[in-house]
Every structure is written in structure tokens, then in C-alpha cells.
Write a protein that holds these residues in place. Structure first.
Motif, PDB file in Angstrom:
ATOM      1  N   ALA A  63      27.635  -1.736 -42.687  1.00  0.00           N
ATOM      2  CA  ALA A  63      27.556  -1.942 -44.269  1.00  0.00           C
ATOM      3  C   ALA A  63      26.918  -0.513 -45.014  1.00  0.00           C
ATOM      4  CB  ALA A  63      26.493  -2.816 -44.658  1.00  0.00           C
ATOM      5  N   ARG A  64      26.256   0.189 -44.119  1.00  0.00           N
ATOM      6  CA  ARG A  64      25.901   1.664 -44.458  1.00  0.00           C
ATOM      7  C   ARG A  64      26.962   2.599 -44.368  1.00  0.00           C
ATOM      8  NH1 ARG A  64      19.739   0.770 -42.447  1.00  0.00           N
ATOM      9  NH2 ARG A  64      18.977   0.011 -44.355  1.00  0.00           N
ATOM     10  N   LEU A  65      27.520   2.540 -43.090  1.00  0.00           N
ATOM     11  CA  LEU A  65      28.460   3.536 -42.824  1.00  0.00           C
ATOM     12  C   LEU A  65      29.634   3.577 -43.828  1.00  0.00           C
ATOM     13  CD1 LEU A  65      28.667   3.060 -38.921  1.00  0.00           C
ATOM     14  CD2 LEU A  65      27.952   5.024 -40.085  1.00  0.00           C
ATOM     15  N   VAL A  66      29.908   2.303 -44.300  1.00  0.00           N
ATOM     16  CA  VAL A  66      31.215   2.353 -45.190  1.00  0.00           C
ATOM     17  C   VAL A  66      31.063   3.334 -46.339  1.00  0.00           C
ATOM     18  CG1 VAL A  66      30.633   0.332 -46.303  1.00  0.00           C
ATOM     19  CG2 VAL A  66      32.884   0.763 -46.239  1.00  0.00           C
ATOM     20  N   THR A  67      29.748   3.249 -46.836  1.00  0.00           N
ATOM     21  CA  THR A  67      29.209   4.180 -48.048  1.00  0.00           C
ATOM     22  C   THR A  67      28.866   5.458 -47.668  1.00  0.00           C
ATOM     23  OG1 THR A  67      27.096   3.130 -47.987  1.00  0.00           O
ATOM     24  CG2 THR A  67      29.007   2.101 -49.337  1.00  0.00           C
ATOM     25  N   HIS A  68      28.157   5.490 -46.541  1.00  0.00           N
ATOM     26  CA  HIS A  68      27.509   6.856 -46.337  1.00  0.00           C
ATOM     27  C   HIS A  68      28.414   7.839 -45.316  1.00  0.00           C
ATOM     28  CE1 HIS A  68      24.198   4.341 -47.544  1.00  0.00           C
ATOM     29  NE2 HIS A  68      23.533   5.383 -47.916  1.00  0.00           N
ATOM     30  N   LEU A  69      29.118   7.450 -44.334  1.00  0.00           N
ATOM     31  CA  LEU A  69      29.941   8.239 -43.346  1.00  0.00           C
ATOM     32  C   LEU A  69      30.674   9.061 -44.271  1.00  0.00           C
ATOM     33  CD1 LEU A  69      30.260   9.016 -40.660  1.00  0.00           C
ATOM     34  CD2 LEU A  69      31.908   7.117 -40.422  1.00  0.00           C
ATOM     35  N   PRO A  70      31.301   8.876 -45.152  1.00  0.00           N
ATOM     36  CA  PRO A  70      32.334   9.804 -45.857  1.00  0.00           C
ATOM     37  C   PRO A  70      31.731  11.086 -46.185  1.00  0.00           C
ATOM     38  CG  PRO A  70      32.919   7.529 -46.456  1.00  0.00           C
ATOM     39  CD  PRO A  70      31.494   7.389 -45.798  1.00  0.00           C
ATOM     40  N   GLY A  71      30.409  11.112 -46.620  1.00  0.00           N
ATOM     41  CA  GLY A  71      29.722  12.113 -46.818  1.00  0.00           C
ATOM     42  C   GLY A  71      29.723  13.309 -45.915  1.00  0.00           C
ATOM     43  N   ASP A  99      37.060   2.617 -36.148  1.00  0.00           N
ATOM     44  CA  ASP A  99      38.381   2.737 -35.790  1.00  0.00           C
ATOM     45  C   ASP A  99      39.527   3.016 -37.256  1.00  0.00           C
ATOM     46  OD1 ASP A  99      38.180   2.427 -33.274  1.00  0.00           O
ATOM     47  OD2 ASP A  99      38.480   0.374 -33.153  1.00  0.00           O
ATOM     48  N   GLU A 100      38.932   2.321 -38.306  1.00  0.00           N
ATOM     49  CA  GLU A 100      39.787   2.527 -39.326  1.00  0.00           C
ATOM     50  C   GLU A 100      39.577   3.925 -39.886  1.00  0.00           C
ATOM     51  OE1 GLU A 100      42.033   0.790 -41.039  1.00  0.00           O
ATOM     52  OE2 GLU A 100      41.886  -0.249 -39.210  1.00  0.00           O
ATOM     53  N   PHE A 101      38.271   4.564 -39.961  1.00  0.00           N
ATOM     54  CA  PHE A 101      37.890   5.726 -40.059  1.00  0.00           C
ATOM     55  C   PHE A 101      38.702   6.719 -39.626  1.00  0.00           C
ATOM     56  CE2 PHE A 101      33.866   4.482 -42.628  1.00  0.00           C
ATOM     57  CZ  PHE A 101      34.200   5.169 -43.595  1.00  0.00           C
ATOM     58  N   LYS A 102      38.868   6.625 -38.223  1.00  0.00           N
ATOM     59  CA  LYS A 102      39.457   7.571 -37.385  1.00  0.00           C
ATOM     60  C   LYS A 102      40.845   7.716 -37.950  1.00  0.00           C
ATOM     61  CE  LYS A 102      39.020   7.689 -32.888  1.00  0.00           C
ATOM     62  NZ  LYS A 102      38.960   7.267 -31.642  1.00  0.00           N
ATOM     63  N   LYS A 103      41.526   6.755 -38.419  1.00  0.00           N
ATOM     64  CA  LYS A 103      43.054   7.014 -38.707  1.00  0.00           C
ATOM     65  C   LYS A 103      43.221   8.038 -40.043  1.00  0.00           C
ATOM     66  CE  LYS A 103      44.204   2.178 -37.563  1.00  0.00           C
ATOM     67  NZ  LYS A 103      44.254   0.987 -38.228  1.00  0.00           N
ATOM     68  N   THR A 104      42.134   8.224 -40.779  1.00  0.00           N
ATOM     69  CA  THR A 104      42.129   9.343 -41.713  1.00  0.00           C
ATOM     70  C   THR A 104      41.440  10.605 -41.523  1.00  0.00           C
ATOM     71  OG1 THR A 104      41.913   7.378 -43.293  1.00  0.00           O
ATOM     72  CG2 THR A 104      41.466   9.384 -44.195  1.00  0.00           C
ATOM     73  N   VAL A 147      22.845   9.958 -46.665  1.00  0.00           N
ATOM     74  CA  VAL A 147      24.212  10.736 -47.320  1.00  0.00           C
ATOM     75  C   VAL A 147      23.772  12.077 -47.557  1.00  0.00           C
ATOM     76  CG1 VAL A 147      23.791   9.774 -49.399  1.00  0.00           C
ATOM     77  CG2 VAL A 147      26.149  10.504 -48.653  1.00  0.00           C
ATOM     78  N   PRO A 148      24.599  13.107 -47.160  1.00  0.00           N
ATOM     79  CA  PRO A 148      24.525  14.407 -47.469  1.00  0.00           C
ATOM     80  C   PRO A 148      24.335  14.460 -49.100  1.00  0.00           C
ATOM     81  CG  PRO A 148      26.129  14.444 -45.982  1.00  0.00           C
ATOM     82  CD  PRO A 148      25.802  13.274 -46.308  1.00  0.00           C
ATOM     83  N   ALA A 149      23.360  15.449 -49.728  1.00  0.00           N
ATOM     84  CA  ALA A 149      23.399  15.630 -51.035  1.00  0.00           C
ATOM     85  C   ALA A 149      24.515  16.297 -51.785  1.00  0.00           C
ATOM     86  CB  ALA A 149      22.234  16.438 -51.626  1.00  0.00           C
ATOM     87  N   SER A 150      25.303  17.122 -50.924  1.00  0.00           N
ATOM     88  CA  SER A 150      26.494  17.922 -51.372  1.00  0.00           C
ATOM     89  C   SER A 150      27.434  17.993 -50.426  1.00  0.00           C
ATOM     90  CB  SER A 150      26.053  19.355 -51.939  1.00  0.00           C
ATOM     91  OG  SER A 150      25.866  20.248 -50.725  1.00  0.00           O
ATOM     92  N   GLU A 151      28.499  18.481 -50.693  1.00  0.00           N
ATOM     93  CA  GLU A 151      29.543  18.931 -49.626  1.00  0.00           C
ATOM     94  C   GLU A 151      29.353  20.068 -48.897  1.00  0.00           C
ATOM     95  OE1 GLU A 151      33.632  20.383 -51.431  1.00  0.00           O
ATOM     96  OE2 GLU A 151      32.262  19.785 -53.373  1.00  0.00           O
ATOM     97  N   PHE A 152      28.163  20.826 -49.277  1.00  0.00           N
ATOM     98  CA  PHE A 152      28.249  22.180 -48.567  1.00  0.00           C
ATOM     99  C   PHE A 152      26.819  21.877 -47.564  1.00  0.00           C
ATOM    100  CE2 PHE A 152      29.663  23.188 -52.897  1.00  0.00           C
ATOM    101  CZ  PHE A 152      30.600  23.864 -52.335  1.00  0.00           C
TER     102      PHE A 152
END
Length: 376
Positions: A63-71, A99-104, A147-152
Motif C-alpha cells: 500500500a505504501r510502495l504504490v504511492t511512495h516508490l515512484p518518488g 513486478d509491475e513497476f519493473k515493467k516501466t 518519499v523524497p521531497a524533490s526529484e533532486f
């Protein structure tokens, strides 16, 4: 005997102790905490972009990875890097989600662990496996609920490395929300960071926070990883840093872009359990660190009760000492809170400082309690 007891000048003694306690407090603010308040990062002669391995340990965190991992996956960093997620025996949908994240995201590397390490409680085993699998020398650690505060984040955290640096300490605040409990949790996080970041700047690094921490892979294996800490359920961040960090090899990074944000607990009981688990590792710190931290906490605990008693002995001097500490403390807090992005807490700092008396009483017993073996 009773007559002798009541004839003893107790008020005078308490007043003298109050004066000494105030001087101790002023020493900490003047010697240690001002360093973070007035910190400015050293100029870099040349900027480098090191290859970095980001490591996240997860156990039933779908539940957390789905929202936080993309950061962590969408960081702007032109140099070589990877994101390793160690899936430690999860019973939810973590594996399928990854596995779904690895596809992207081709830079995502998943390590699936399907068994427990006997005799190694806590997060140290999956984290060790993540570091072992890391392709790059610099590892950057965070948690699945951050989740990181920024992309940097990645770029600026690795920028803390220069010649001789092997450990980089970051800051991981909790998200702002309504209610006084949110302020208490965030002030506690700020107060902890004020200490460990200031001590590092003073040449006495004693801990880091695994939600935002970086060190070199070689440092980890040179010190045989967590082998000396395997009997302790916690300590994968603070005890390891307490062991390996030195004045010469440690740096801090407090750029707002490098913060990692977490969701605070919603109830006092949840937060208490979290804090109690963290405090069980403090008794394993080096003697000097335990002395410095203990003296500060003890002086902080005694300050307000002794102030009240001292007012009955000499209210003028007592109020002068209180006023001096109040002004210096407020000034340091104001600058440090702005440095760490906690400015909205400043109007409350005096009340939160009084609350610390109750805080120390509530959590004092946790130092001796037997810790839980689970890392979640």
C-alpha cells in the motif's frame, strides 16, 4: 536528625543546582546546536556525480510502495544509479506490485527474500542483502513509507561526498498535519535532528536515521556489516553509524531538496511504541556519546522544576537566567527550524520545550525495556 534535615538550606542548594543546570543548557546551545543553526555547506571545488544504489527494505508494504516508490524511481540524476527494493518475506501483494513497476522502470532491481535469518532480528538481514546486491559503491538508504521531497534528492545527497567522506547524514521530517500530536511528533524529530546533525558538525557523529542515510559499501564490509549488532533488534542505522562514523569521514546535507517525508503516527500509543523501539538502542552507544546525550537530557528534564523552586529563593536572578536561556534557545531554534523547514513550529517552541519535561518522564523507562524483535 529531623531537625537537622529541616535546618539544611535546601532552597539555596536547589538554586545553585538550577544555576549550574542553566549553564549546562547554555553550553549545549552555544557549543553544539549553534553549528546547525548557522551551518552553511562547504564550497565544492568540483562537482561529481557518483554512481549510486538506492536501497529500500519492504515487508508487507504494498500500500505504501504504490504511492511512495515512484518518488525514488523518477529522480533526476544523469549518472548511473539503481533502486533496489528488498522484499523481505512479504505476505501481501508486494511481489506482484514490484513486478509491475519493473515493467516501466528498468533501473529497479528487486531482491526477494522468502525466509527469516535465524538469530538476526530486525531489518539488518534484508538490508545487508540489499547492500550486498548493490552494484555501486555509494548506497543511499530510505524506507518504504518515505518519499523524497524533490526529484533532486539523489543528486544532492551524493553531492555531500568529497575526499575522505564515507558517511552522509540527511534529514527525514514527518509531514505536516492538523492537531497537537502532529506538532509533538515533528518537534521530537526536529529536536533529534538538531542533536545528531550538530554533534556531527562538532566532530562527534553518533547516529543517523535510516529514512535518509548514505554511506559507502566498502565502509560497510570493512566493518563486517552488522555482525557486531545482530543481537540487537534495531540499530541498523543509529548503532552502525555510532560504530563507524568519525569526525573526518562524516558530512551532513540539509538542503530541503534532500529531505524524505514520512507519514506521522495518528495516535499517541502508536507513536509511543515507535519511539520506545528506537530508544532501546541508546544503551549501546559509545560512552562519550551516552554521557553527552545523557547530560543534556538530564539538564533539560531538571530545568523547569528547579526554576519553579528557585523562584522562592531569588526570583530576580532566577528570572534573569530563565530569560537568557529563553532568548538564546529561541534564537537557535528559529534559525535551525528554518534550516530544516519546520518554521511553522516556531510559535509553539516554548510550549513544546515545556512538554519535553513530560516527554523525558514518559520515555525514560524505555531505555531499559527489552526491545521487540520485529522490525515492522
Amino acid at each position: 536528625m529531623t531537625k537537622l534535615f529541616w535546618s539544611f538550606p535546601w532552597l539555596e542548594l536547589f538554586f545553585i543546582v538550577f544555576c549550574l543546570i542553566t549553564l549546562v543548557q547554555l553550553f549545549y546551545y552555544g557549543w553544539f546546536f549553534r553549528r546547525l543553526a548557522f551551518y552553511s555547506p562547504p564550497p565544492k571545488e568540483h562537482s561529481q556525480q557518483h554512481p549510486v544504489s538506492v536501497i529500500i527494505c519492504a515487508r508487507d508494504e504494498a500500500a505504501r510502495l504504490v504511492t511512495h516508490l515512484p518518488g525514488a524511481l523518477v529522480q533526476t540524476y544523469p549518472s548511473t544509479h539503481e533502486v533496489i527494493v528488498v522484499n523481505h518475506n512479504s505476505q501481501d501483494d508486494t511481489r506482484f506490485l514490484l513486478d509491475e513497476f519493473k515493467k516501466t522502470f528498468k533501473g529497479l532491481h528487486v531482491v526477494n527474500l522468502e525466509y527469516e535469518a535465524i538469530g538476526i532480528p530486525g531489518k539488518k538481514y534484508p538490508l545487508s542483502m540489499g547492500i550486498k546486491e548493490a552494484r555501486h559503491e555509494i548506497v543511499l538508504l530510505t524506507d518504504a513509507d518515505c518519499v523524497p521531497a524533490s526529484e533532486f534528492w539523489l543528486q544532492k545527497m551524493q553531492d555531500g561526498y568529497r575526499d575522505g567522506i564515507e558517511v552522509v547524514l540527511g534529514y527525514s521530517p514527518y509531514k505536516k498535519g492538523p492537531g497537537f500530536l502532529n506538532k509533538i511528533i515533528r518537534f521530537d524529530t526536529f529536536h533529534t535532528a538538531l542533536q545528531y546533525l550538530s554533534y556531527a558538525l562538532a566532530g562527534y557523529p553518533y547516529m543517523g536515521v535510516g529514512r535518509n542515510l548514505s554511506y559507502k559499501k566498502d565502509l560497510f564490509f570493512r566493518n563486517k556489516g552488522f555482525s557486531a549488532l545482530n543481537h540487537v533488534p534495531g540499530g541498523d542505522d543509529d548503532l552502525f553509524i555510532n560504530k563507524v562514523a568519525k569526525k573526518e569521514n562524516t558530512a551532513i546535507v540539509v538542503d530541503p531538496d534532500t529531505f524524505t517525508l514520512s507519514e506521522p503516527k495518528k495516535t499517541f500509543s502508536e507513536w509511543y511504541r515507535q519511539k520506545a523501539r528506537h530508544y532501546t538502542t541508546a544503551k549501546y552507544y559509545k560512552p562519550l556519546h551516552k554521557f553527552l546525550l545523557g547530560l543534556y537530557s538530564f539538564s533539560h528534564l531538571l530545568f523547569y522544576p528547579l526554576l519553579v523552586v528557585s523562584l522562592f529563593y531569588d526570583w530576580r536572578i532566577s528570572l534573569i537566567l530563565f530569560g537568557v536561556r529563553f532568548l538564546i534557545q529561541g534564537f537557535i531554534y528559529n534559525r535551525a527550524m528554518r534550516r530544516l523547514g519546520e518554521e511553522d513550529l516556531f510559535p509553539w517552541w516554548w510550549l513544546l520545550d515545556i512538554w519535553m519535561f513530560g516527554y523525558y518522564l514518559i520515555f525514560s523507562s524505555t531505555v531499559w525495556k527489552r526491545p521487540r524483535k520485529a522490525w515492522k
